[in-house]
Design a protein around this motif. Structure first.
Motif, PDB file in Angstrom:
ATOM      1  N   PRO A  55       0.823  -1.214   0.000  1.00  0.00           N
ATOM      2  CA  PRO A  55       0.000   0.000   0.000  1.00  0.00           C
ATOM      3  C   PRO A  55       0.855   1.261   0.000  1.00  0.00           C
ATOM      4  N   ASP A  56       0.262   2.349  -0.455  1.00  0.00           N
ATOM      5  CA  ASP A  56       0.912   3.656  -0.415  1.00  0.00           C
ATOM      6  C   ASP A  56       0.702   4.227   0.977  1.00  0.00           C
ATOM      7  N   THR A  57       1.758   4.253   1.775  1.00  0.00           N
ATOM      8  CA  THR A  57       1.659   4.614   3.185  1.00  0.00           C
ATOM      9  C   THR A  57       2.656   5.704   3.529  1.00  0.00           C
ATOM     10  N   CYS A  58       2.245   6.635   4.401  1.00  0.00           N
ATOM     11  CA  CYS A  58       3.193   7.621   4.932  1.00  0.00           C
ATOM     12  C   CYS A  58       3.913   6.974   6.110  1.00  0.00           C
ATOM     13  N   LEU A  59       5.110   6.476   5.854  1.00  0.00           N
ATOM     14  CA  LEU A  59       5.818   5.694   6.865  1.00  0.00           C
ATOM     15  C   LEU A  59       6.278   6.570   8.033  1.00  0.00           C
ATOM     16  N   LYS A  60       6.609   7.839   7.766  1.00  0.00           N
ATOM     17  CA  LYS A  60       7.050   8.718   8.846  1.00  0.00           C
ATOM     18  C   LYS A  60       5.912   8.980   9.830  1.00  0.00           C
ATOM     19  N   THR A  61       4.705   9.117   9.325  1.00  0.00           N
ATOM     20  CA  THR A  61       3.545   9.291  10.209  1.00  0.00           C
ATOM     21  C   THR A  61       3.298   8.028  11.020  1.00  0.00           C
ATOM     22  N   ALA A  62       3.404   6.869  10.357  1.00  0.00           N
ATOM     23  CA  ALA A  62       3.219   5.597  11.050  1.00  0.00           C
ATOM     24  C   ALA A  62       4.279   5.414  12.134  1.00  0.00           C
ATOM     25  N   ALA A  63       5.521   5.861  11.852  1.00  0.00           N
ATOM     26  CA  ALA A  63       6.599   5.744  12.835  1.00  0.00           C
ATOM     27  C   ALA A  63       6.324   6.606  14.058  1.00  0.00           C
ATOM     28  N   ALA A  64       5.887   7.841  13.843  1.00  0.00           N
ATOM     29  CA  ALA A  64       5.582   8.734  14.962  1.00  0.00           C
ATOM     30  C   ALA A  64       4.436   8.177  15.805  1.00  0.00           C
ATOM     31  N   ASP A  65       3.412   7.632  15.149  1.00  0.00           N
ATOM     32  CA  ASP A  65       2.280   7.043  15.870  1.00  0.00           C
ATOM     33  C   ASP A  65       2.725   5.849  16.707  1.00  0.00           C
ATOM     34  N   LEU A  66       3.581   5.009  16.127  1.00  0.00           N
ATOM     35  CA  LEU A  66       4.033   3.817  16.845  1.00  0.00           C
ATOM     36  C   LEU A  66       4.912   4.194  18.029  1.00  0.00           C
ATOM     37  N   GLN A  67       5.801   5.172  17.861  1.00  0.00           N
ATOM     38  CA  GLN A  67       6.637   5.612  18.980  1.00  0.00           C
ATOM     39  C   GLN A  67       5.781   6.104  20.141  1.00  0.00           C
ATOM     40  N   ALA A  68       4.699   6.809  19.838  1.00  0.00           N
ATOM     41  CA  ALA A  68       3.804   7.289  20.897  1.00  0.00           C
ATOM     42  C   ALA A  68       3.161   6.108  21.629  1.00  0.00           C
ATOM     43  N   LYS A  69       2.736   5.102  20.886  1.00  0.00           N
ATOM     44  CA  LYS A  69       2.100   3.936  21.495  1.00  0.00           C
ATOM     45  C   LYS A  69       3.088   3.114  22.319  1.00  0.00           C
ATOM     46  N   LEU A  70       4.363   3.124  21.918  1.00  0.00           N
ATOM     47  CA  LEU A  70       5.366   2.307  22.602  1.00  0.00           C
ATOM     48  C   LEU A  70       6.028   3.014  23.780  1.00  0.00           C
ATOM     49  N   MET A  71       5.678   4.265  24.020  1.00  0.00           N
ATOM     50  CA  MET A  71       6.367   5.028  25.056  1.00  0.00           C
ATOM     51  C   MET A  71       6.338   4.338  26.425  1.00  0.00           C
ATOM     52  N   PRO A  72       5.202   3.813  26.900  1.00  0.00           N
ATOM     53  CA  PRO A  72       5.209   3.129  28.213  1.00  0.00           C
ATOM     54  C   PRO A  72       6.140   1.916  28.240  1.00  0.00           C
ATOM     55  N   ALA A  73       6.116   1.112  27.178  1.00  0.00           N
ATOM     56  CA  ALA A  73       6.971  -0.077  27.139  1.00  0.00           C
ATOM     57  C   ALA A  73       8.440   0.315  27.092  1.00  0.00           C
ATOM     58  N   VAL A  74       8.776   1.351  26.320  1.00  0.00           N
ATOM     59  CA  VAL A  74      10.161   1.811  26.220  1.00  0.00           C
ATOM     60  C   VAL A  74      10.631   2.376  27.553  1.00  0.00           C
ATOM     61  N   GLN A  75       9.787   3.123  28.217  1.00  0.00           N
ATOM     62  CA  GLN A  75      10.158   3.680  29.519  1.00  0.00           C
ATOM     63  C   GLN A  75      10.423   2.580  30.541  1.00  0.00           C
ATOM     64  N   THR A  76       9.655   1.505  30.468  1.00  0.00           N
ATOM     65  CA  THR A  76       9.887   0.364  31.366  1.00  0.00           C
ATOM     66  C   THR A  76      11.251  -0.262  31.095  1.00  0.00           C
ATOM     67  N   LEU A  77      11.598  -0.420  29.819  1.00  0.00           N
ATOM     68  CA  LEU A  77      12.910  -0.977  29.466  1.00  0.00           C
ATOM     69  C   LEU A  77      14.038  -0.035  29.891  1.00  0.00           C
ATOM     70  N   GLN A  78      13.842   1.256  29.730  1.00  0.00           N
ATOM     71  CA  GLN A  78      14.857   2.230  30.132  1.00  0.00           C
ATOM     72  C   GLN A  78      15.074   2.214  31.635  1.00  0.00           C
ATOM     73  N   SER A  79      14.014   2.020  32.401  1.00  0.00           N
ATOM     74  CA  SER A  79      14.155   1.969  33.860  1.00  0.00           C
ATOM     75  C   SER A  79      14.909   0.725  34.300  1.00  0.00           C
ATOM     76  N   GLN A  80      14.819  -0.335  33.478  1.00  0.00           N
ATOM     77  CA  GLN A  80      15.489  -1.591  33.819  1.00  0.00           C
ATOM     78  C   GLN A  80      16.924  -1.648  33.312  1.00  0.00           C
ATOM     79  N   TYR A  81      17.155  -1.115  32.095  1.00  0.00           N
ATOM     80  CA  TYR A  81      18.465  -1.250  31.451  1.00  0.00           C
ATOM     81  C   TYR A  81      19.240   0.062  31.332  1.00  0.00           C
ATOM     82  N   GLY A  82      18.595   1.192  31.622  1.00  0.00           N
ATOM     83  CA  GLY A  82      19.257   2.489  31.520  1.00  0.00           C
ATOM     84  C   GLY A  82      18.709   3.309  30.368  1.00  0.00           C
TER      85      GLY A  82
END
Length: 279
Positions: free
Chosen positions: A180-207
């Protein structure tokens, strides 16, 4: 037909030009052949039935994990299950098959990315495998998401991302150029927002430095040497038909697109063949 190259198959080498065009080189144990001049020509792949392990070189009746003999498949770290599922890495438990190999290939910076090959998917790779990994997947565009400190961490981020986006390429759609014709940069920004809690948990564990989001990433576009995509994808299997021939209509990922069908070259790594070219 004129024989151009003989030997055992190695993964095709690819180069990406500054304007996003992919060039391929067919590689055998005896050398390599640039593929640009072969587009539109008749080619023939004649498989001898012999297979050599791509690691130890020993002859084998069956290939495992794209080119390994059974012994190497069972002993090498690069064939362990954590290569396909890096979140299962057991290096920290002291049970890695090859700790020295892992220090070089796993305990090093990796990239978590989004790509569009048959649709938006998440993937991971070592930093030094960019853009090779994207080319091997047949992606037409890719955007980096996170830079992480180890392969295991990249797998943990990817596992979190899989709840929101696919993690596999539909190779049949990719070979039909049906993404499909997709705006990948928009999809990336949306995914980073959704992953913020999971990433913060990993950062608290690993730095904090162990998982770093890529801010305002640039997308990379790729175009492949294809004259014509197939309407229907049919696969060629040299184990059933040792003589594969047809007009070369394109290359994408690690696939040769012939007018007679498609063949995944990487899948048959270690198989001995002779490559011939006609008019």
């Amino acid at each position: 037909m004129e024989v151009k190259l003989k030997g055992c198959i190695e993964k095709m080498r690819a180069e990406l030009s500054s304007d996003g065009k992919v060039s391929y080189f067919f590689r055998l144990s005896a050398g390599e052949l640039p593929m640009a001049d072969l587009l539109g020509k008749s080619i023939q792949l004649e498989f001898s039935g012999q297979i050599a392990c791509i690691h130890c070189g020993a002859g084998t009746n069956k290939s495992f994990s794209q080119g390994y003999c059974f012994t190497c498949f069972n002993q090498l770290a690069q064939c362990d299950r954590c290569i396909m599922s890096p979140e299962l890495c057991h290096f920290h438990a002291g049970t890695c098959r090859e700790p020295d190999w892992a220090q070089t290939f796993c305990m090093t910076d990796h990239l978590v990315y989004l790509a569009n090959a048959s649709g938006v998917k998440v993937g991971i790779t070592r930093i030094n495998q960019i853009p090779t990994r994207w080319i091997d997947q047949g992606a037409i565009e890719a955007v980096p998401l996170y830079r992480v400190a180890t392969r295991q961490l990249s797998g943990l981020v990817e596992a979190a991302a899989k709840t929101h986006v696919a993690d596999k390429t539909n190779w049949r759609l990719m070979l039909k150029n049906a993404q499909p014709d997709t705006c990948l940069k928009t999809a990336a920004a949306d995914l980073q927002a959704k992953l913020m809690p999971a990433v913060q948990t990993l950062q608290s564990q690993y730095g904090l430095q162990a998982v770093q989001a890529v801010r305002n990433p640039d997308s990379v576009s790729l175009s492949y040497p294809v004259l014509q995509y197939p309407d229907k994808v049919s696969t060629l299997n040299p184990e059933k038909t040792p003589l594969v021939s047809g007009r070369l209509e394109g290359i994408r990922g690690q696939y040769l697109l012939l007018d007679s069908g498609v063949i995944n070259i990487r899948k048959f790594s270690g198989y001995e063949l002779a490559l011939s070219v006609g008019a």
